[in-house]
Motif scaffolding. Structure first.
Motif, PDB file in Angstrom:
ATOM      1  N   GLY A 125      33.487  48.644  40.307  1.00  0.00           N
ATOM      2  CA  GLY A 125      34.865  48.198  40.624  1.00  0.00           C
ATOM      3  C   GLY A 125      34.941  47.967  41.878  1.00  0.00           C
ATOM      4  N   ASP A 126      33.952  48.080  42.607  1.00  0.00           N
ATOM      5  CA  ASP A 126      33.808  47.705  44.248  1.00  0.00           C
ATOM      6  C   ASP A 126      32.887  46.385  44.267  1.00  0.00           C
ATOM      7  OD1 ASP A 126      34.216  47.857  46.996  1.00  0.00           O
ATOM      8  OD2 ASP A 126      33.873  49.740  47.084  1.00  0.00           O
ATOM      9  N   SER A 160      36.631  53.035  37.757  1.00  0.00           N
ATOM     10  CA  SER A 160      37.335  52.056  38.823  1.00  0.00           C
ATOM     11  C   SER A 160      37.187  50.742  38.699  1.00  0.00           C
ATOM     12  CB  SER A 160      36.915  52.672  40.084  1.00  0.00           C
ATOM     13  OG  SER A 160      36.870  53.873  40.140  1.00  0.00           O
ATOM     14  N   GLU A 161      36.254  50.141  37.847  1.00  0.00           N
ATOM     15  CA  GLU A 161      36.238  48.791  37.736  1.00  0.00           C
ATOM     16  C   GLU A 161      36.946  48.148  36.485  1.00  0.00           C
ATOM     17  OE1 GLU A 161      34.130  50.964  36.287  1.00  0.00           O
ATOM     18  OE2 GLU A 161      33.072  50.381  34.575  1.00  0.00           O
ATOM     19  N   VAL A 181      40.481  47.277  34.720  1.00  0.00           N
ATOM     20  CA  VAL A 181      41.971  46.839  34.962  1.00  0.00           C
ATOM     21  C   VAL A 181      42.445  46.736  33.674  1.00  0.00           C
ATOM     22  CG1 VAL A 181      41.561  45.793  37.302  1.00  0.00           C
ATOM     23  CG2 VAL A 181      41.640  44.259  35.302  1.00  0.00           C
ATOM     24  N   CYS A 211      45.813  42.103  33.361  1.00  0.00           N
ATOM     25  CA  CYS A 211      45.676  41.516  35.010  1.00  0.00           C
ATOM     26  C   CYS A 211      44.551  40.601  34.999  1.00  0.00           C
ATOM     27  CB  CYS A 211      44.987  42.808  35.749  1.00  0.00           C
ATOM     28  SG  CYS A 211      46.061  44.283  35.996  1.00  0.00           S
ATOM     29  N   LEU A 254      41.407  38.889  36.985  1.00  0.00           N
ATOM     30  CA  LEU A 254      40.392  39.728  37.267  1.00  0.00           C
ATOM     31  C   LEU A 254      39.961  39.313  39.013  1.00  0.00           C
ATOM     32  CD1 LEU A 254      37.975  39.292  34.434  1.00  0.00           C
ATOM     33  CD2 LEU A 254      39.427  41.112  35.108  1.00  0.00           C
ATOM     34  N   THR A 255      39.761  40.280  39.699  1.00  0.00           N
ATOM     35  CA  THR A 255      39.463  40.169  41.036  1.00  0.00           C
ATOM     36  C   THR A 255      38.101  40.754  41.144  1.00  0.00           C
ATOM     37  OG1 THR A 255      40.190  42.600  41.533  1.00  0.00           O
ATOM     38  CG2 THR A 255      41.455  40.537  42.127  1.00  0.00           C
ATOM     39  N   LYS A 283      35.933  43.472  39.232  1.00  0.00           N
ATOM     40  CA  LYS A 283      36.841  44.150  38.120  1.00  0.00           C
ATOM     41  C   LYS A 283      36.406  43.475  36.504  1.00  0.00           C
ATOM     42  CE  LYS A 283      38.865  46.259  41.149  1.00  0.00           C
ATOM     43  NZ  LYS A 283      38.643  47.810  41.395  1.00  0.00           N
ATOM     44  N   ARG A 338      38.199  44.036  32.377  1.00  0.00           N
ATOM     45  CA  ARG A 338      39.472  44.153  31.684  1.00  0.00           C
ATOM     46  C   ARG A 338      38.980  45.478  30.801  1.00  0.00           C
ATOM     47  NH1 ARG A 338      40.145  38.662  31.221  1.00  0.00           N
ATOM     48  NH2 ARG A 338      41.736  38.151  32.914  1.00  0.00           N
TER      49      ARG A 338
END
Lengths: 404, 404
Positions: free
Chosen positions: A82-83, B186-187, B189, B193, B195-196, B199, B201
């Protein structure tokens, strides 16, 4: 107008249209049929990522490890899932990386956590072989611009997962056809009634509603109606907001076989009033304002076979499926089928694998009025028209009662 | 505590109970599992009845018809379906009878309407052969006191029809287990959403909820949660009113593989934390207050296989099914499988009949993180442990991804 099965099937299939579409939540989409073709706007995975917990490294740095001769690297970064990484990996350095996290620039492999020992920022790589294989590359499953799922795909668990990957929180699917089911017959009483002499309960409506659901459509149970043209006609008019109107009973040739009369009264154009199959020969079809009216037998097993052969395919087409037919296999008879056959015949059966081939056992009770075999059959043996009795071991075609 | 697959399966199956029962409407019972054994209180058909429109007669009266030599009878009664006869048939007399109507006393056969001509009350029988066969006898399908459907039967269309015949307007079924699904990582979302960087889904939750539905259970989608022991623990506690709690992610050996820690924090007794299958090796199971907690991989294809092998059977048991397993067949490989295998391996495949045998094609993309093959597979090839690479034509066991 008696029709051959294949002609009747084609006639009906040519007359029905695929349903309009609707947007639904992804979480409600299991067993629905996708009405849009999904093209990915980006690569997936969206970045080179690690498939495991370990250290991103320059793969060449560690490929020479042998037992007792580890390679020592220096940790320069740490990327939890996620980072994003903040350092470029160069020879001699390593980045602690979690399953699913993006690979740092420069890294060309990942060593498994289990194959390392950390001592402060000193990383002792005990086994660095194959580190270059531990990368999921950007776009290796899906490329930007790729057609990933086509319209007409039945949405199973894998498809739902993929739609989620692609961010389809809502999906466009074909509406479910709405099928009205009406049981006709003065001998019929509702299922919750005590039986008085001469009466039987309405079993067809419930059986057919399950067959409708299995084909992916929805049912409105309209109940039962006496053998009276005006009353049946009124029921059919009430049902005419549905997409397909099915009746059971009154479909053969006697005084009380009224469906043909009802069609005439309502201006429903008769398409055929007999199909050359057994069971299920008594079946009418008509059309009015583009809507199909289907008159099935009052005998449950006959109605079930007519549905399988003539109604299910049109519902599958209306639902938007690419395939309208059950899967078929070749099998050999596990026991003889002792009837000679004029019209094409469908026989409730159980089939299974034996010695790597497939065998099919015709079930004992095949009467039109009976449901015992329909409860336990996993298949239907197709007996071609004008067949003699078939001995055990004869090769036959079998329809598997599963979804394709 | 790594377990062999069969040991892990047995451990879990021994720990779950069949769900309590509930009464539902017959019309809602498709795909449910019957929780009562149905014994008929009466014969079906409930009376000797006619399977067709015609005349009930003494069969012997008309068995001698030949072309040009009809038999003439006198009509003494008329029984529409739903009505009852008022006269006894004696030699020389006939009773007009409709499909489904009760046979009058004395009658021993029915001639078809098409084989007769009526002239007032004079009935000219042109062909009386086989009239004795045209009777559905009282009790010929079901006898009073007979066990017709046993508890644990999956309710298909035939079973629904039979339940209706027997007057079961409401039926007793096993409650559907309620399965909470939580995606950790944590990755991750939510599906809606953008995606950044870094990340992806939440696809696992949607995929698994379809697998849960296919097994006949219900899902509560609890959403996703960061890699944080306290937050995951809170989610698990919130989910503890469900019958089974599934997490995805955090199931392997790295710093962020937190599910084991969460179980410890919550006092969930660990049953195993690894299963020797591929994909799906990373899987934990725990139990607290009789409730199972199952920690699947964050990799979708691995989670899907773990579900198939270890979660589906327990849901099938909880649902009350007699059979918890998918059907299996022997097949030969249509193309080679080039990996050697340590742990037992499951390979997404398509299988079909060829030359009366069954062939299975291993699909191209088998990576743990990929869903493309899960979308199109109709089967899983089972590669036994410690297998060498398998050439085309090797005999393999295949699990069919259909309901048994």
């Amino acid at each position: 107008m008696s029709e051959k099965l294949e002609v009747a099937q084609e006639k009906l299939l040519n007359l029905v249209q695929i349903m309009p579409t609707e947007m639904i939540e992804l979480s409600e989409s299991w067993r629905r049929v996708l009405a849009e073709t999904i093209i990915s706007t980006m690569d997936f995975p969206p970045f080179d990522r690690s498939p495991l917990d370990g250290y991103a490294i320059i793969a060449k740095d560690a490929e020479g490890t042998v037992p007792g001769e580890p390679v020592i690297l220096r940790q320069v970064d740490y990327v939890p899932a996620g980072d994003v990484p903040h350092h470029t990996i160069t020879s001699g350095t390593a980045c602690r990386i979690m399953t699913g996290a993006p690979l740092p620039p420069g890294a060309t492999g990942v060593v498994r956590l289990e194959d390392t020992i950390a001592d402060g920022d000193k990383i002792i790589v005990l086994n660095g072989h194959g580190a270059e294989k531990n990368i999921c590359f950007q776009g290796e499953e899906i490329s930007a611009g790729e057609e990933v799922i086509s319209a007409g795909t039945a949405i199973n668990a894998g498809v739902i997962g993929m739609l989620a990957v692609l961010g389809k929180a809502q999906v466009c699917v074909f509406r479910k056809p709405l099928v009205a089911i009406i049981a006709t017959g003065s001998e019929i009483v509702p299922v919750d009634c005590q039986l008085t002499p001469g009466k039987i309960r309405n079993s067809n409506s419930y059986m057919l509603s399950a067959q409708v659901a299995d084909a992916g459509a929805k049912t409105i149970l309209m109940g039962n109606v006496l053998d009276n043209v005006d009353e049946i006609a009124l029921m059919l008019e009430n049902a005419s907001t549905c997409d397909v109107v099915i009746t059971t009973g009154g479909a053969s040739v006697g005084d009380h076989d009224l469906i043909g009369e009802v069609y005439e009264k309502l201006g429903i154009t008769l398409l055929f009033d007999r199909v050359s199959i057994k069971p299920g020969m008594s079946m009418l079809a008509g059309i009015k304002n583009g809507k199909l009216y289907l008159g099935l037998s009052g005998n449950p097993a006959a109605a079930a076979i007519s549905f399988e052969q003539l109604v299910r395919p049109i519902l599958m087409k209306m639902c938007g499926h690419k395939t309208w037919w059950r899967p078929r296999v070749r099998a050999v008879l596990a026991s003889p089928f002792n009837k000679s056959t004029g019209a094409k015949r469908f026989v409730w059966s159980q089939c299974w694998q034996k010695d790597n081939g497939i065998v099919a056992e015709p079930l004992r009770l095949q009467s039109n009025g009976m449901l015992k075999s329909a409860m336990i059959a996993n298949s239907l043996i197709v007996i071609p028209e004008n067949s003699p009795p078939l001995p055990s071991g004869s090769e036959v075609e079998v329809i598997l009662l599963v979804n394709a």
